[in-house]
Write a protein that holds these residues in place. Sequence first.
Motif, PDB file in Angstrom:
ATOM      1  N   ALA A 188       0.843  -1.203   0.000  1.00 11.05           N
ATOM      2  CA  ALA A 188       0.000   0.000   0.000  1.00 11.05           C
ATOM      3  C   ALA A 188       0.877   1.250   0.000  1.00 11.05           C
ATOM      4  CB  ALA A 188      -0.926  -0.008   1.209  1.00 11.05           C
ATOM      5  N   LEU A 189       1.990   1.202   0.725  1.00 15.72           N
ATOM      6  CA  LEU A 189       2.921   2.339   0.753  1.00 15.72           C
ATOM      7  C   LEU A 189       3.470   2.604  -0.654  1.00 15.72           C
ATOM      8  CD1 LEU A 189       4.733   4.413   2.272  1.00 15.72           C
ATOM      9  CD2 LEU A 189       6.351   2.554   2.662  1.00 15.72           C
ATOM     10  N   LEU A 190       3.875   1.533  -1.313  1.00 18.19           N
ATOM     11  CA  LEU A 190       4.382   1.671  -2.686  1.00 18.19           C
ATOM     12  C   LEU A 190       3.316   2.303  -3.581  1.00 18.19           C
ATOM     13  CD1 LEU A 190       6.301  -1.495  -3.947  1.00 18.19           C
ATOM     14  CD2 LEU A 190       6.987   0.903  -4.122  1.00 18.19           C
ATOM     15  N   GLY A 191       2.074   1.821  -3.418  1.00 12.28           N
ATOM     16  CA  GLY A 191       0.970   2.366  -4.202  1.00 12.28           C
ATOM     17  C   GLY A 191       0.821   3.862  -3.942  1.00 12.28           C
ATOM     18  N   GLY A 192       0.862   4.257  -2.668  1.00 17.25           N
ATOM     19  CA  GLY A 192       0.708   5.668  -2.296  1.00 17.25           C
ATOM     20  C   GLY A 192       1.838   6.524  -2.857  1.00 17.25           C
ATOM     21  N   ILE A 193       3.031   5.950  -2.923  1.00 18.03           N
ATOM     22  CA  ILE A 193       4.175   6.693  -3.474  1.00 18.03           C
ATOM     23  C   ILE A 193       4.001   6.847  -4.990  1.00 18.03           C
ATOM     24  CG2 ILE A 193       6.658   6.532  -3.945  1.00 18.03           C
ATOM     25  CD1 ILE A 193       6.870   5.173  -1.126  1.00 18.03           C
ATOM     26  N   GLY A 223       4.633  11.821  -0.046  1.00 18.60           N
ATOM     27  CA  GLY A 223       5.760  12.617  -0.543  1.00 18.60           C
ATOM     28  C   GLY A 223       7.105  12.009  -0.219  1.00 18.60           C
ATOM     29  N   GLY A 224       7.153  11.161   0.802  1.00 16.74           N
ATOM     30  CA  GLY A 224       8.433  10.545   1.164  1.00 16.74           C
ATOM     31  C   GLY A 224       8.235   9.549   2.284  1.00 16.74           C
ATOM     32  N   ALA A 225       9.093   8.543   2.312  1.00 16.97           N
ATOM     33  CA  ALA A 225       9.024   7.560   3.401  1.00 16.97           C
ATOM     34  C   ALA A 225      10.429   7.343   3.945  1.00 16.97           C
ATOM     35  CB  ALA A 225       8.437   6.238   2.893  1.00 16.97           C
ATOM     36  N   CYS A 226      10.530   7.436   5.271  1.00 16.44           N
ATOM     37  CA  CYS A 226      11.802   7.224   5.963  1.00 16.44           C
ATOM     38  C   CYS A 226      11.611   5.962   6.803  1.00 16.44           C
ATOM     39  CB  CYS A 226      12.106   8.392   6.888  1.00 16.44           C
ATOM     40  SG  CYS A 226      12.102   9.981   6.048  1.00 16.44           S
ATOM     41  N   LEU A 227      12.259   4.897   6.392  1.00 15.70           N
ATOM     42  CA  LEU A 227      11.973   3.604   7.015  1.00 15.70           C
ATOM     43  C   LEU A 227      13.215   3.035   7.694  1.00 15.70           C
ATOM     44  CD1 LEU A 227      10.074   2.029   3.958  1.00 15.70           C
ATOM     45  CD2 LEU A 227       9.084   3.319   5.875  1.00 15.70           C
ATOM     46  N   ASP A 228      13.144   2.923   9.006  1.00 18.40           N
ATOM     47  CA  ASP A 228      14.230   2.226   9.724  1.00 18.40           C
ATOM     48  C   ASP A 228      13.835   0.777   9.970  1.00 18.40           C
ATOM     49  OD1 ASP A 228      16.801   2.246  11.116  1.00 18.40           O
ATOM     50  OD2 ASP A 228      15.613   1.932  12.935  1.00 18.40           O
ATOM     51  N   VAL A 229      12.593   0.463   9.689  1.00 17.95           N
ATOM     52  CA  VAL A 229      12.078  -0.891   9.915  1.00 17.95           C
ATOM     53  C   VAL A 229      11.232  -1.262   8.704  1.00 17.95           C
ATOM     54  CG1 VAL A 229      12.094  -0.861  12.453  1.00 17.95           C
ATOM     55  CG2 VAL A 229      10.183   0.154  11.229  1.00 17.95           C
ATOM     56  N   TYR A 230      11.092  -2.566   8.483  1.00 16.08           N
ATOM     57  CA  TYR A 230      10.377  -3.039   7.296  1.00 16.08           C
ATOM     58  C   TYR A 230       9.731  -4.358   7.676  1.00 16.08           C
ATOM     59  CZ  TYR A 230       9.865  -5.240   2.697  1.00 16.08           C
ATOM     60  OH  TYR A 230       9.373  -5.891   1.611  1.00 16.08           O
ATOM     61  N   GLU A 231       8.508  -4.601   7.210  1.00 17.60           N
ATOM     62  CA  GLU A 231       7.769  -5.755   7.742  1.00 17.60           C
ATOM     63  C   GLU A 231       8.439  -7.092   7.457  1.00 17.60           C
ATOM     64  OE1 GLU A 231       3.784  -6.262   6.223  1.00 17.60           O
ATOM     65  OE2 GLU A 231       4.225  -5.109   4.438  1.00 17.60           O
ATOM     66  N   GLU A 232       9.204  -7.185   6.368  1.00 22.64           N
ATOM     67  CA  GLU A 232       9.882  -8.447   6.069  1.00 22.64           C
ATOM     68  C   GLU A 232      11.383  -8.325   6.303  1.00 22.64           C
ATOM     69  OE1 GLU A 232       8.195 -11.086   5.497  1.00 22.64           O
ATOM     70  OE2 GLU A 232       6.261 -10.111   5.288  1.00 22.64           O
ATOM     71  N   GLU A 233      11.760  -7.553   7.333  1.00 16.11           N
ATOM     72  CA  GLU A 233      13.186  -7.242   7.501  1.00 16.11           C
ATOM     73  C   GLU A 233      14.027  -8.408   8.009  1.00 16.11           C
ATOM     74  OE1 GLU A 233      12.726  -4.088  10.531  1.00 16.11           O
ATOM     75  OE2 GLU A 233      13.848  -5.358  11.921  1.00 16.11           O
ATOM     76  N   SER A 234      13.388  -9.394   8.616  1.00 16.70           N
ATOM     77  CA  SER A 234      14.180 -10.336   9.431  1.00 16.70           C
ATOM     78  C   SER A 234      15.229 -11.114   8.642  1.00 16.70           C
ATOM     79  CB  SER A 234      13.266 -11.287  10.198  1.00 16.70           C
ATOM     80  OG  SER A 234      12.539 -12.064   9.306  1.00 16.70           O
ATOM     81  N   ASP A 235      14.975 -11.374   7.347  1.00 16.03           N
ATOM     82  CA  ASP A 235      15.979 -12.127   6.583  1.00 16.03           C
ATOM     83  C   ASP A 235      16.975 -11.226   5.866  1.00 16.03           C
ATOM     84  OD1 ASP A 235      14.898 -14.536   7.306  1.00 16.03           O
ATOM     85  OD2 ASP A 235      13.490 -14.583   5.617  1.00 16.03           O
ATOM     86  N   VAL A 236      16.780  -9.933   5.959  1.00 17.73           N
ATOM     87  CA  VAL A 236      17.601  -9.022   5.156  1.00 17.73           C
ATOM     88  C   VAL A 236      18.418  -8.071   6.031  1.00 17.73           C
ATOM     89  CG1 VAL A 236      17.544  -7.373   3.255  1.00 17.73           C
ATOM     90  CG2 VAL A 236      15.729  -9.069   3.446  1.00 17.73           C
ATOM     91  N   PHE A 237      17.727  -7.420   6.960  1.00 17.62           N
ATOM     92  CA  PHE A 237      18.405  -6.388   7.749  1.00 17.62           C
ATOM     93  C   PHE A 237      19.512  -7.004   8.607  1.00 17.62           C
ATOM     94  CE2 PHE A 237      15.128  -2.677   7.958  1.00 17.62           C
ATOM     95  CZ  PHE A 237      15.092  -2.652   6.581  1.00 17.62           C
ATOM     96  N   PHE A 238      20.509  -6.221   8.863  1.00 19.04           N
ATOM     97  CA  PHE A 238      21.710  -6.579   9.646  1.00 19.04           C
ATOM     98  C   PHE A 238      22.687  -7.444   8.846  1.00 19.04           C
ATOM     99  CE2 PHE A 238      18.259  -6.405  12.966  1.00 19.04           C
ATOM    100  CZ  PHE A 238      18.600  -5.159  13.475  1.00 19.04           C
ATOM    101  N   HIS A 239      22.387  -7.713   7.547  1.00 13.10           N
ATOM    102  CA  HIS A 239      23.302  -8.532   6.745  1.00 13.10           C
ATOM    103  C   HIS A 239      23.785  -7.744   5.532  1.00 13.10           C
ATOM    104  CE1 HIS A 239      22.343 -12.059   9.076  1.00 13.10           C
ATOM    105  NE2 HIS A 239      21.066 -11.760   8.960  1.00 13.10           N
ATOM    106  N   ASP A 240      24.940  -8.132   5.019  1.00  9.20           N
ATOM    107  CA  ASP A 240      25.516  -7.461   3.842  1.00  9.20           C
ATOM    108  C   ASP A 240      25.103  -8.214   2.577  1.00  9.20           C
ATOM    109  OD1 ASP A 240      26.979  -6.275   1.907  1.00  9.20           O
ATOM    110  OD2 ASP A 240      28.937  -6.606   2.823  1.00  9.20           O
ATOM    111  N   PHE A 241      24.205  -7.628   1.812  1.00  6.37           N
ATOM    112  CA  PHE A 241      23.756  -8.248   0.566  1.00  6.37           C
ATOM    113  C   PHE A 241      24.365  -7.551  -0.658  1.00  6.37           C
ATOM    114  CE2 PHE A 241      20.492 -10.148   3.242  1.00  6.37           C
ATOM    115  CZ  PHE A 241      20.362 -11.402   2.668  1.00  6.37           C
ATOM    116  N   SER A 242      25.366  -6.688  -0.431  1.00  2.83           N
ATOM    117  CA  SER A 242      25.952  -6.035  -1.607  1.00  2.83           C
ATOM    118  C   SER A 242      26.597  -7.126  -2.465  1.00  2.83           C
ATOM    119  CB  SER A 242      26.975  -4.972  -1.179  1.00  2.83           C
ATOM    120  OG  SER A 242      27.913  -5.511  -0.288  1.00  2.83           O
TER     121      SER A 242
END
Length: 345
Positions: A240-245, A251-270
């Motif tokens: 829904a956020l993507l749709g609104g954007i 106008g902008g979203a500042c996200l320090d958290v994300y609903e599906e973050e557990s497999d991604v955040f805190f890891h280096d995926f570069s």
Amino acid sequence: MEPIRIAFFDAKEYDKASFDAANRGGCDIRYFDTKLNEATVRLAEGCGAVCAFVNDEINSAVIDALAASGVRLIALRCAGYNNVDIAHAYGRIHVVRVPAYSPYAVAEHAMALLLTSVRRIHKAYIRTKDFNFSLNGLTGFDLYGKTVGIIGTGRIGRVFAEIGKGFGMKVIAYDKYPAPGSGIDYVTLDELWARSDVISFHCPLTEENRHMVNRDSIAKMKKGVMLINTSRGGLIDSEALLGGIKERRIGGACLDVYEEESDVFFHDFSGHIVDDDTLSRLISMPNVIVTSHQAFLTVEALQNIAETTLANVEQFFENGTSENEICYKCAQITACKQDHTGKCF
Ligand code: NAD
């Protein structure tokens, strides 16, 4: 007394440094890089306590396995506990948390994200690194005089409110449990959606408020609204956020958290391909800034987290309870400390 053995999950270098510094020998900490879940729970065998963080999955199966292996305490090194089935834990295993470690760390990060986004600092930084000194496309807007709507006026929300006032913003707020006599200008949620130029989330995630930002609520928001989420990803329906954007309503979203973050955040995926298309699409948007659950990460907060967590563990093993114990019976999150007199079970 023998040191209390703790299985410490999802351990990062900064955790090890702060916990080793805070440990005065009362605890024997075994650090594991892996998260706590059904596949890894056996690593806790032989330990009296586990120490867990925001993305460990402490469901009923994990709780049963911990209790069966003799673990008596889950020591969360965070404030939120939406990742723990506390109803199932009741009577089986005790749970403690760190209710406050630095509300300033999180509130200041929320404002840092907002200023970065509004003044296009993230764009300017990259441009000037490349000796591109053009200002085209970097027009921001003044925060002074704008209305910020704060959802959740607890420790962090109140600090953020003060920061907003310092910028000359008008502060309105919604809280399920408004604080009487606080002087906070409480409004209904619908009024907050309609009046706010900036909305910042500082409430816990519960089943009731999951996806409180959805197609319906976005339709009620002001065109161009800025959303800041440093609370929990599940408060926002990311599609829904993507749709609104895309509709240019947000106008902008500042996200320090994300609903599906557990497999991604805190890891280096570069250098890797990230499978989450929604996250990839959000990150590709020029008006979205993502930090990976970083808001707590200050020297002061890490020190407080380590000291409080170890004090919770030692207090529990001495007295069978801790002032920071939570259980689904006594722990209405805000009332727990006052009401909590005896042992939970
Ligand atoms: P707090 O308990 O001091 O305040 C939470 C406030 O939310 C309370 O005033 C409570 O009445 C209110 N609330 C509860 N349910 C609500 C609902 N359904 N709708 C609106 N308001 C509701 O908590 P805090 O220390 O200010 O932390 C707030 C949240 O920030 C935590 O729950 C956690 O999810 C998040 N957090 C994030 C980070 C990070 O690093 N990003 C760090 C710490 C905390």
